[in-house]
Design a protein around this motif. Structure first.
Motif, short mmCIF file in Angstrom:
data_model
loop_
_atom_site.label_atom_id
_atom_site.label_comp_id
_atom_site.label_asym_id
_atom_site.label_seq_id
_atom_site.Cartn_x
_atom_site.Cartn_y
_atom_site.Cartn_z
N ASP A 183 0.82 -1.22 0.00
CA ASP A 183 0.00 0.00 0.00
C ASP A 183 0.85 1.28 0.00
O ASP A 183 0.33 2.38 -0.12
CB ASP A 183 -0.94 0.00 1.21
CG ASP A 183 -0.20 -0.13 2.54
OD1 ASP A 183 0.97 -0.58 2.51
OD2 ASP A 183 -0.79 0.20 3.58
N GLU A 184 2.18 1.12 0.14
CA GLU A 184 3.08 2.29 0.11
C GLU A 184 3.53 2.54 -1.32
O GLU A 184 4.68 2.30 -1.70
CB GLU A 184 4.28 2.05 1.04
CG GLU A 184 3.88 1.93 2.51
CD GLU A 184 5.06 1.59 3.41
OE1 GLU A 184 5.14 2.18 4.50
OE2 GLU A 184 5.88 0.74 3.03
N GLN B 94 7.34 2.55 -3.18
CA GLN B 94 7.64 1.53 -4.19
C GLN B 94 8.11 2.16 -5.48
O GLN B 94 9.08 1.69 -6.10
CB GLN B 94 6.39 0.68 -4.45
CG GLN B 94 6.10 -0.35 -3.37
CD GLN B 94 5.00 -1.31 -3.78
OE1 GLN B 94 4.22 -1.03 -4.68
NE2 GLN B 94 4.92 -2.45 -3.10
N LYS B 95 7.44 3.24 -5.89
CA LYS B 95 7.84 3.95 -7.12
C LYS B 95 9.25 4.53 -6.97
O LYS B 95 10.06 4.47 -7.89
CB LYS B 95 6.84 5.06 -7.44
CG LYS B 95 5.49 4.56 -7.92
CD LYS B 95 5.60 3.93 -9.30
CE LYS B 95 4.24 3.49 -9.84
NZ LYS B 95 4.38 2.80 -11.14
N LEU B 96 9.52 5.10 -5.80
CA LEU B 96 10.83 5.67 -5.55
C LEU B 96 11.90 4.59 -5.63
O LEU B 96 12.97 4.79 -6.22
CB LEU B 96 10.85 6.34 -4.17
CG LEU B 96 12.20 6.90 -3.72
CD1 LEU B 96 12.66 8.01 -4.65
CD2 LEU B 96 12.12 7.41 -2.28
N ARG B 97 11.62 3.42 -5.05
CA ARG B 97 12.58 2.31 -5.07
C ARG B 97 12.82 1.85 -6.50
O ARG B 97 13.96 1.60 -6.92
CB ARG B 97 12.04 1.17 -4.22
CG ARG B 97 12.93 -0.07 -4.19
CD ARG B 97 12.30 -1.14 -3.30
NE ARG B 97 13.03 -2.40 -3.43
CZ ARG B 97 14.16 -2.67 -2.82
NH1 ARG B 97 14.73 -1.77 -2.04
NH2 ARG B 97 14.74 -3.84 -2.98
#
Length: 453
Positions: A67-68, A72-75
């Motif tokens: 849900d984060e 996730q996109k940043l990673r």
């Protein structure tokens, strides 16, 4: 002060207890006091000079939860940027051509046949001119690794260039595989590897003839080999390092060669003829055309001489659906039987033979399976062989550490695992083993007849 004066004063000083010696307990107490004193000083001094030891550095970073989304996109973006940077650090085709030109220009005579050589002095000169990307290859360690028996202390230019090419290819492949590592932990799950191979198919000319409707079966066939051999504990994921270290990826990428011989394709599990052969066998066994194999259907595999006892164990231990085997489970079965010399295949078969789940085979286990061989021999009108004789032969071949038990490691170490397992599960395999001397004699006679003609 003169030493004579010091000695005179010392002798003149009265002793408080000239005849009293310290007791053992007093000596121990004094020793402990000194130890405590010096240890406290050492510990205190160390604490003062290493203040950062007071805190433990962070070593665990949790992965973002589902849900984060932002994390996730940043990673994902940071990993993509990192892989792009690593990719730019690799030598491209133009730089490789320039490296070859420099090596050829600095070769050290005389040549060995048609092979150009280079000494260490010229090797370092090339390293200075080749640019920063090549610096890692021009070290004394690499030169020594490639140095063999040349009397002038030189290395082969071709061997060195192939070494560089191999390193570049490994890094390129590592980066390519890492793009499919969704978790970013250095592993590929089954779905990740399926996506990698599916997108690789259009780049392999030897697979041009495959119909798109067969792609899913081809991918399943290819992926299964990776997981059967590289994931023996069945964790559902494989290290990218293990994929690079084994030869499977080389076999797969060999299909880029448009002129690959027919013999090479037949021995390559990943080739179109091999994949079609395995899938065709599966379809031929599936008599009721329900897409699954029953025990009766599987009994016709190969020479149709596997014992019912062994087949029972296959369906007891392997994943089935309403008592029938799917294509993926069938692939594991085929890989095990076609590669019986390999540890992973022996582990698969050993689990089936270990009916008591004790981690070893004893006389009872061997007799349990060989009894079925004896029954098949009677059905085919052959005189059954004594179990005692076969049992003694098996123990003589394996030479286990425990004379009454055969472990999986014993089988692997003996290099006779394929023979032992064949004797116990397949009548045709046992007959071939039992008549091996006669078969060798017939082969020799046939070869002699051919020579005479």
């Amino acid at each position: 002060m003169d030493w004579k004066e010091i000695l005179r004063r010392r002798l003149a000083t009265p002793s408080t207890s000239p005849h009293k010696k310290k007791s053992e307990q007093e000596l121990k107490d004094e020793e402990m006091d000194l130890f405590t004193k010096y240890y406290s000083e050492w510990k205190g001094g160390r604490k003062n000079t290493n203040e950062f030891y007071k805190t433990i550095p962070r070593f665990y970073y949790r992965l973002p939860a589902e849900d984060e989304v932002l994390l996730q996109k940043l990673r994902e973006e940071s990993r993509a940027v990192f892989l792009q940077r690593k990719s730019r650090e690799l030598l491209d085709n133009e730089e490789l051509q320039n490296l070859w030109f420099l090596l050829d220009k600095h070769q050290t005579p005389p040549m060995i046949g048609e092979e150009a050589m280079i000494n260490y002095e010229n090797f370092l000169k090339v390293g200075e001119k080749a640019g920063p990307k090549c610096k890692q290859f021009f070290t004394a360690k690499v030169f020594a690794k490639l140095l063999h028996t040349d009397s002038y202390g030189r290395i082969s230019i071709m061997q060195f260039f192939n070494y560089v090419m191999r390193k570049v290819w490994l890094h390129q492949t590592r980066i390519g595989l890492s793009l499919y590592d969704v978790a970013g932990q250095g592993y590929l799950r089954e779905s990740d590897l399926e996506n990698y191979i599916l997108e690789l198919i259009p780049t392999l000319p030897q697979l041009d003839g495959l119909e798109k409707s067969f792609y899913s079966f081809y991918v399943c066939t290819a992926v299964r080999k990776f997981f059967f051999f590289l994931d023996p504990l069945r964790t559902g994921k494989i290290k990218i390092q293990d994929i690079l270290a084994c030869s499977f990826l080389d076999d797969l990428l060999e299909l880029r060669d448009e002129e690959l011989s027919k013999e090479s394709q037949e021995t390559n599990w990943f080739s179109a003829p091999s994949a079609l052969r395995v899938y065709g066998q599966y379809l031929n066994l599936d008599k009721d055309h329900n897409g699954m194999l029953s025990k009766e259907e599987l009994s016709r595999y190969g020479t149709a001489t596997m014992t019912n006892v062994f087949l029972d164990r296959v369906f007891q231990e392997c994943l089935t659906y309403d008592g029938e085997m799917d294509y993926k489970t069938y692939l594991d079965f085929v890989l095990a039987l076609e590669n019986r010399k390999e540890p992973a295949a022996l582990q698969y078969i050993f689990k089936l033979l270990d009916i008591e789940n004790k981690g070893y085979l004893n006389v009872f286990s061997l007799n349990y399976f060989f009894r079925a061989i004896q029954e098949l021999m009677k059905i085919h009108g052959q005189d059954p062989v004594s179990f005692q004789d076969v049992k003694d032969e098996i123990f003589d071949m394996v030479k286990p550490k425990d004379p009454l038990k055969i472990s999986l490691q014993d089988l692997i170490n003996s290099n006779q695992g394929d023979t032992v397992t064949t004797i116990l599960i397949d009548l045709n395999g046992f007959w071939t083993y039992e008549n091996r001397e006669a078969l060798v004699a017939n082969d020799n006679e046939n070869s002699t007849d051919l020579d005479d003609t």
